[in-house]
Scaffold this active site. Sequence first.
Site, mmCIF file in Angstrom:
data_model
loop_
_atom_site.group_PDB
_atom_site.id
_atom_site.type_symbol
_atom_site.label_atom_id
_atom_site.label_comp_id
_atom_site.label_asym_id
_atom_site.label_seq_id
_atom_site.Cartn_x
_atom_site.Cartn_y
_atom_site.Cartn_z
ATOM 1 N N GLY A 1 0.654 -1.315 0.181
ATOM 2 C CA GLY A 1 -0.018 -0.064 -0.057
ATOM 3 C C GLY A 1 0.916 1.197 0.166
ATOM 4 O O GLY A 1 1.700 1.247 0.755
ATOM 5 N N ARG B 1 1.360 -5.046 -5.529
ATOM 6 C CA ARG B 1 1.121 -6.144 -4.875
ATOM 7 C C ARG B 1 1.530 -7.339 -5.946
ATOM 8 O O ARG B 1 1.099 -7.448 -7.129
ATOM 9 C CB ARG B 1 -0.298 -6.492 -4.450
ATOM 10 C CG ARG B 1 -0.373 -5.260 -3.230
ATOM 11 C CD ARG B 1 -1.331 -5.606 -2.210
ATOM 12 N NE ARG B 1 -1.257 -4.906 -1.108
ATOM 13 C CZ ARG B 1 -1.888 -3.859 -0.682
ATOM 14 N NH1 ARG B 1 -2.713 -3.337 -1.853
ATOM 15 N NH2 ARG B 1 -1.612 -3.104 0.307
ATOM 16 N N ASP C 1 4.559 -4.442 6.429
ATOM 17 C CA ASP C 1 5.004 -5.755 6.958
ATOM 18 C C ASP C 1 5.111 -6.931 5.982
ATOM 19 O O ASP C 1 5.871 -7.726 5.984
ATOM 20 C CB ASP C 1 4.290 -6.256 8.183
ATOM 21 C CG ASP C 1 2.842 -6.468 8.229
ATOM 22 O OD1 ASP C 1 2.318 -5.847 7.116
ATOM 23 O OD2 ASP C 1 2.070 -7.221 8.890
ATOM 24 N N THR D 1 3.848 2.839 6.088
ATOM 25 C CA THR D 1 2.303 2.432 5.872
ATOM 26 C C THR D 1 1.277 3.360 6.716
ATOM 27 O O THR D 1 1.950 3.820 7.670
ATOM 28 C CB THR D 1 2.194 0.912 6.466
ATOM 29 O OG1 THR D 1 0.603 0.836 6.785
ATOM 30 C CG2 THR D 1 2.652 0.369 7.801
ATOM 31 N N ASP E 1 -1.061 2.824 8.381
ATOM 32 C CA ASP E 1 -1.811 2.140 9.521
ATOM 33 C C ASP E 1 -1.066 2.046 10.656
ATOM 34 O O ASP E 1 -1.556 1.723 11.768
ATOM 35 C CB ASP E 1 -1.863 0.657 8.988
ATOM 36 C CG ASP E 1 -2.661 0.384 7.793
ATOM 37 O OD1 ASP E 1 -3.751 1.342 7.538
ATOM 38 O OD2 ASP E 1 -2.593 -0.435 7.048
ATOM 39 N N ASP F 1 0.964 -0.220 12.113
ATOM 40 C CA ASP F 1 0.674 -1.332 12.762
ATOM 41 C C ASP F 1 2.065 -2.187 12.558
ATOM 42 O O ASP F 1 2.075 -3.347 12.615
ATOM 43 C CB ASP F 1 -0.368 -2.145 12.022
ATOM 44 C CG ASP F 1 -0.175 -2.338 10.501
ATOM 45 O OD1 ASP F 1 0.622 -1.830 9.906
ATOM 46 O OD2 ASP F 1 -0.845 -3.120 9.792
ATOM 47 N N ARG G 1 -6.323 -1.100 8.647
ATOM 48 C CA ARG G 1 -6.459 -2.491 8.535
ATOM 49 C C ARG G 1 -6.804 -3.261 9.959
ATOM 50 O O ARG G 1 -7.874 -2.795 10.373
ATOM 51 C CB ARG G 1 -5.099 -2.975 8.279
ATOM 52 C CG ARG G 1 -4.916 -3.120 6.601
ATOM 53 C CD ARG G 1 -3.719 -3.999 6.239
ATOM 54 N NE ARG G 1 -2.554 -3.890 7.013
ATOM 55 C CZ ARG G 1 -1.777 -4.621 6.959
ATOM 56 N NH1 ARG G 1 -1.540 -5.737 5.936
ATOM 57 N NH2 ARG G 1 -0.418 -4.578 7.665
#
Length: 320
Positions: A12, A73, A104, A126, A128, A130, A172
């Site tokens: 992403g 991707r 990740d 990212t 996110d 995360d 996410r």
Amino acid sequence: MEKRIGVLTSGGDAPGMNAAIRAVTRTAIYNDMQVVGICRGYEGLLEEDFVPLVVNSVGGILMSGGTRLRTARCEEFMREEGINAAVKILKRNDIQSLAVIGGDGSFRGANELAKRGVQVVGIPATIDNDMSGTDHTIGFDTACNTAVECIRKLRDTASSHDRMFIIEVMGRHAGFIALETGLACGAEYVVVPEIQFDLEIMKSRLERAKKRGKNHSLIIVAEGVMSASELAEKLKPDCPYEPRIVVLGHIQRGGAPTSFDTVLASTLGSAAVEAVVRGETGVMVGRINGKIVASPLETAWKQKHATDEKIFKLIDILSI
Ligand code: ADP
């Protein structure tokens, strides 16, 4: 012979990726390396979609969103044959080192390359947030600022019409964006994957706000728990406001990076090349408590980046 380093963005996109590409390129040139830009992540690597990067190639991109190298991707890279093919391609092109800018998933791929002898360093990017191994990932701060800007506008119309908005944000499986924007926007309640959702508490907070004369309400829901429309269905019976739902969606991924993300991306991009110069491999760079650190790539997905539950509590206290 000059060392050749490849740089790619994968997974992403996130605001600040361009600043990271620029920092990798210029720090590498500063350290007498040649730089190869690999377009469209691992897909472009397998297709040898390469572009030489010199100092001027990364001029004028520092403050722009998205990624000039583009991203993708790549299913093929998830398989053994794909990874082995990538190793061969890197060897054939004399690319000994690789800087991987991504999340990740991209780091899992990078780790496979490191296991096969490619010198790899990861740069966490990212929206996110995360990933462990860094307090903030590149892009998170910009995404939060974008969400806050949108929510401010929704707040204006919410108060004019005595409305409640349920706003779905990205993230996410993590609630970092939701918690940060919830606190920044004075939300009544934030629904995040890390904290048990309680419908009754949510309703009581809405009633509390209504009783003290508040003429609008905001609920933030992280996409990883449920959609805004699902939450609206749960809330509709005896809800004190007329709920409206808004899904912020991909708007959170775009736009120029904030100065925080630009500085973080420049710092981590440069630190990644310094790690290469020191001979490190299979590591990601991050910034923890203001210090640049290198941790094994696996840190990104094996250790959970814990959300700060105190923010959840603070949102409750401040919306009393
Ligand atoms: P992000 O890096 O943002 O988390 P993805 O999870 O989509 O994004 O991963 C980006 C790409 O990284 C995937 O399309 C794939 O090519 C590669 N990748 C992800 N997981 C693995 C894995 N376990 N092994 C090899 N490559 C992987």
